[in-house]
Design an enzyme around this catalytic site. Structure first.
Site, PDB file in Angstrom:
ATOM      1  N   SER A 132       0.803  -1.240   0.000  1.00  0.00           N
ATOM      2  CA  SER A 132       0.000   0.000   0.000  1.00  0.00           C
ATOM      3  C   SER A 132       0.824   1.273   0.000  1.00  0.00           C
ATOM      4  O   SER A 132       0.291   2.355  -0.258  1.00  0.00           O
ATOM      5  CB  SER A 132      -0.921   0.032   1.222  1.00  0.00           C
ATOM      6  OG  SER A 132      -2.013  -0.828   1.031  1.00  0.00           O
TER       7      SER A 132
ATOM      8  N   LYS B 249       0.569   3.450  -2.909  1.00  0.00           N
ATOM      9  CA  LYS B 249      -0.529   4.407  -3.109  1.00  0.00           C
ATOM     10  C   LYS B 249      -0.016   5.844  -3.111  1.00  0.00           C
ATOM     11  O   LYS B 249      -0.592   6.717  -3.747  1.00  0.00           O
ATOM     12  CB  LYS B 249      -1.594   4.204  -2.020  1.00  0.00           C
ATOM     13  CG  LYS B 249      -2.341   2.869  -2.133  1.00  0.00           C
ATOM     14  CD  LYS B 249      -3.333   2.675  -0.985  1.00  0.00           C
ATOM     15  CE  LYS B 249      -4.301   1.523  -1.217  1.00  0.00           C
ATOM     16  NZ  LYS B 249      -3.756   0.205  -0.919  1.00  0.00           N
TER      17      LYS B 249
END
Lengths: 307, 307, 307, 307
Positions: free
Chosen positions: D64, D67
């Site tokens: 993540s 991101k």
């Protein structure tokens, strides 16, 4: 701070027409009778400098800005682990009076102390056995931080809050039914409604904000609030203070703030200044249109964004 | 109906041990003190035949079964289009006291009159200006249909309902805040709690159910309830009467029914019979374990499934 | 059944203008090109009597009516306890393509086989290793029950379903991610889309419905579907067949039915008749406006309500 | 920065045992094979000072944390008003892969670019016509900011992401069905999975973070990213970077950060330093247990909290 005074005047004159884009809070009759053209602001530097303009001496009810005062009191008065058993610290994308997330969210407690449910729940942790004592505690802190020993609840607005407070009653009884609240719902709601109806001016808000900007220190160097309490409160304001547009506000403004549907905004620039703004017309999220525009402009021009 | 009597006795003896799989409702102290071994049933044919066995004469509070009586009264007392502006007729997959769907569902009204929110909302449409009058109206209908002029509210259970009724208060205040309820929340809740605390026996339930099975006709051929009101009520019972297992129940049993956390079940086999069952231990949805098993067995053995 | 023929003609002439109150399904181009004035109906008695009027020989895609066929096949082909581990039998107040309840509802499985998610999930339990075999199985049952050995998928509509099927893809991948679906999403969706694109006439629908009204018996007395399968299917149709207005429909019509956004309605009056209706303009829930009005009228006039 | 080096060593030795309180991400086999005892950190000052300790040279997939890179690219490559039409900037209290809020939240778009749905949606605004081009763009920025021209996607982990990515597929198809995504779902998911599978070391993360701490300036004073893009990104990291414990993290740590289920944390102390940490065992929210503890300790000891 002469330049700031000029900046404030110039900017507020430019932004004033935006008031027509907002609407007055209507759910409480007294709020609906506010003067939509009122626009005031105070910017008080941590060093004692000050700029102020417009209707900064006009009194209004602070509504949700009271959530900061209640949260400060509970942090001061109760063990934090007990508080955070009952209220989380996460932002909510829902409206400030949403109830579904109390039922659907796995934690089964209010998401944060800046939405109505959380703000009601933390009142159990404010010192005092009765509604009168708890409200007295909050008012005393407000008076201390604002340096205004006479500020008080507007009785007419308080009565209106009571009469139109069914959604808050629903939130409170729901929390009672799941054990988030243990005491008397009526008593907590009285405190909540009275705190919302506290009447202040921009100067009061800016004075309170200035203490928070000074890490809790009063002008004489006395600790009015411990630094750790101030830091937690500023973080919660930054994360959740502007209803469900806190994220957008962080990106565009980046100043720990709290708005109220009475048209006020209290903003804290850590180590720099405290800001109080008043302009009643609101955007769809419940924040003052002119207030929001003014603080964005101040953040841009003075590089106040903490991120 | 000798065969039915035998069937009832045999089946109930077989099913009685299932009681150990259920648990007593605990949220109201009085319910938690029920005898878990109590098991009674009455099956009253539309032709006057009768079979009954076990603790069928034991009195218990009907709890959610009262939702049928309230719904019947509102259908009898108010224009239907006004009622259905405030309450839908759709099944809900949520728990009977869920609040999230009031906020999230597009219609912003209770999904049906068999969940708590809907059952509270329809009370505004029951004749009477005061809580006393509205409850009197419901009790009068109960007495009429049960043929029992002395049945009444259990005052101790009513007081318990009031003391533990915070979730229902939350539902009611929420509905008030969105305009579903217009009158006094306290007054409606008093009616609601008193109706839940109505005390009946299996015979009372079966008598009421038998009138509904007879399309509303009393034994003397007098219309106690208009046929159209009965039909709507039976349909709503079939769709929503067994909490959030109404679908499974339709498939397995297929008889318009209503259960209550007091351990009662009222079931209507149109044109055939009325059934009243009592056994306090409940399954996870709040329905009597033995009652559910017994009615399933009766449906299978007597081919009572309407689908 | 001469009277029924007259009733059908008179009623349909009266109701035809209602078509202007509905709108054609637009998400699939082929559906948007339907003739909004088309209106046909067949009512086939269990005794062989028949009434039919209007555009009853016009072919259209059955869309959601295929959910009945898929559900019948899975009940016929797989152990029921395995099916009901994956799909519940409760009504849903949400739209037929809702996804939130898959995540929020405690059971974490589709609420029933008449909403899209459930209808996709049950396809795993239809006999066949490939999409071709599974669809072949469903089509074979459709042909058998309709007595129409040539009915088939409309390839153009099937292609449209595939191209516009992103919501269904989302539902299927979500179910795959939580273990409701174990096999190939693409394969199940191909079966689903092909079944939706099955093309039938009112006569086909009424023939299928008539078998269900006859408890699964063919005209020659042969068991086409076991009675228990029929009963479960009729119960599920009654509870969940009319999207999120199934409750209102139960109250007003009370006939186990299933509608499709292609404008068709299949209705089963147990022990009496099978009904097929076609009129493309839809109400807000996705059900044929004229079809809904016609069946309500038939239920009223012929006392077909099962409740 | 000798003291920082000592502080880092001492603290990491103390915190290392906490690893046993976490669990390895299991949904991707490759992540489940990580060494739970691995613990590394780099702290790179904006002035060129550096402290590092432990397994800081070990490579892991950033998951993540990618991101941030995708969000930076879209802010660099597309008009912001178009991006924010499709993705909000509000925190979410739900899990990172929640889908219900896409359907239930009034805005009908992902709440922010740090949850999976939002991170997938912003990929449409990254320069490039194909998956290869878009991923190439993200990788190029990663290499530039990390000063590591050879960092790349771990092909094995990428394949695992594809194979286990059904929830993300569901999110993407849902967004496609409501118009948030307009292009190819498969293509966007390929980019997403490849970006998640980018392999870096703590040093890479700290170098990237250091550029963000320097308002986007490279060491030679060249603008690698415009200041405004950096500020927005830091604000979004502060508000939403730590999954649904971002609020708690703001209160306890107060440093714009992003964690990944690979065990990495990238943290940016504006004007001061960039931090990269790696320790695979995760807490219930998906953040490295040791990493979280270490950064909290650094924030406390070095007064890095921005609030």
């Amino acid at each position: 701070m002469q330049d700031l005074q000029s900046l404030l005047e110039t900017t507020m004159k430019q932004l004033a027409p935006l008031a027509s884009e907002g609407t007055l809070a209507s759910y409480i009759p007294a709020l609906g009778r506010a003067n939509p053209a009122a626009f005031g602001a105070c910017v008080f530097g941590v060093d004692g400098s000050a700029a102020q303009y417009g209707d900064y001496a006009e009194a209004f009810t602070i509504q949700s800005i009271s959530k900061i005062l209640s949260f400060l009191c509970c942090l001061l008065d109760s063990p934090w682990e007990r508080i955070f058993e009952k209220v989380s610290l996460e932002s909510s994308p829902s409206s400030f009076n949403a109830i579904a997330e109390l039922e659907l969210h796995a934690t089964r407690k209010p998401l944060n102390p800046m939405i109505n449910a959380g703000a009601i729940a933390v009142l159990e942790f404010v010192a005092g056995d009765t509604a009168e004592e708890k409200f007295g505690r909050i008012r005393a802190l407000a008076r201390l931080l604002a340096g205004n020993p006479t500020l008080d609840c507007n009785e007419e607005v308080y009565q209106s809050e009571q009469q139109t407070g069914d959604r808050n009653r629903s939130l409170a009884y729901y929390m009672k039914s799941i054990g988030v609240i243990e005491g008397s719902v009526d008593s907590l709601l009285e405190v909540y409604f009275r705190a919302c109806a506290l009447e202040m001016t921009c100067a009061d808000l800016a004075n309170i904000a200035r203490v928070l900007a000074r890490d809790g220190l009063g002008d004489d160097g006395v600790v009015l609030i411990p630094k750790e309490v101030v830091r937690v409160t500023r973080a919660v304001m930054a994360m959740c203070g502007m209803y469900n547009e806190s994220g957008r506000y962080a990106v565009e403004v980046g100043i720990p703030s709290k708005s109220g549907v009475g048209g006020g905004i209290l903003a804290v620039v850590p180590g720099k200044m405290g800001i109080g703004i008043y302009s009643p017309p609101l955007n769809e999220h419940g924040t003052s249109v002119c207030g929001n525009a003014l603080i964005k402009e101040l953040s841009d021009r003075l590089s106040l964004n903490v991120f």
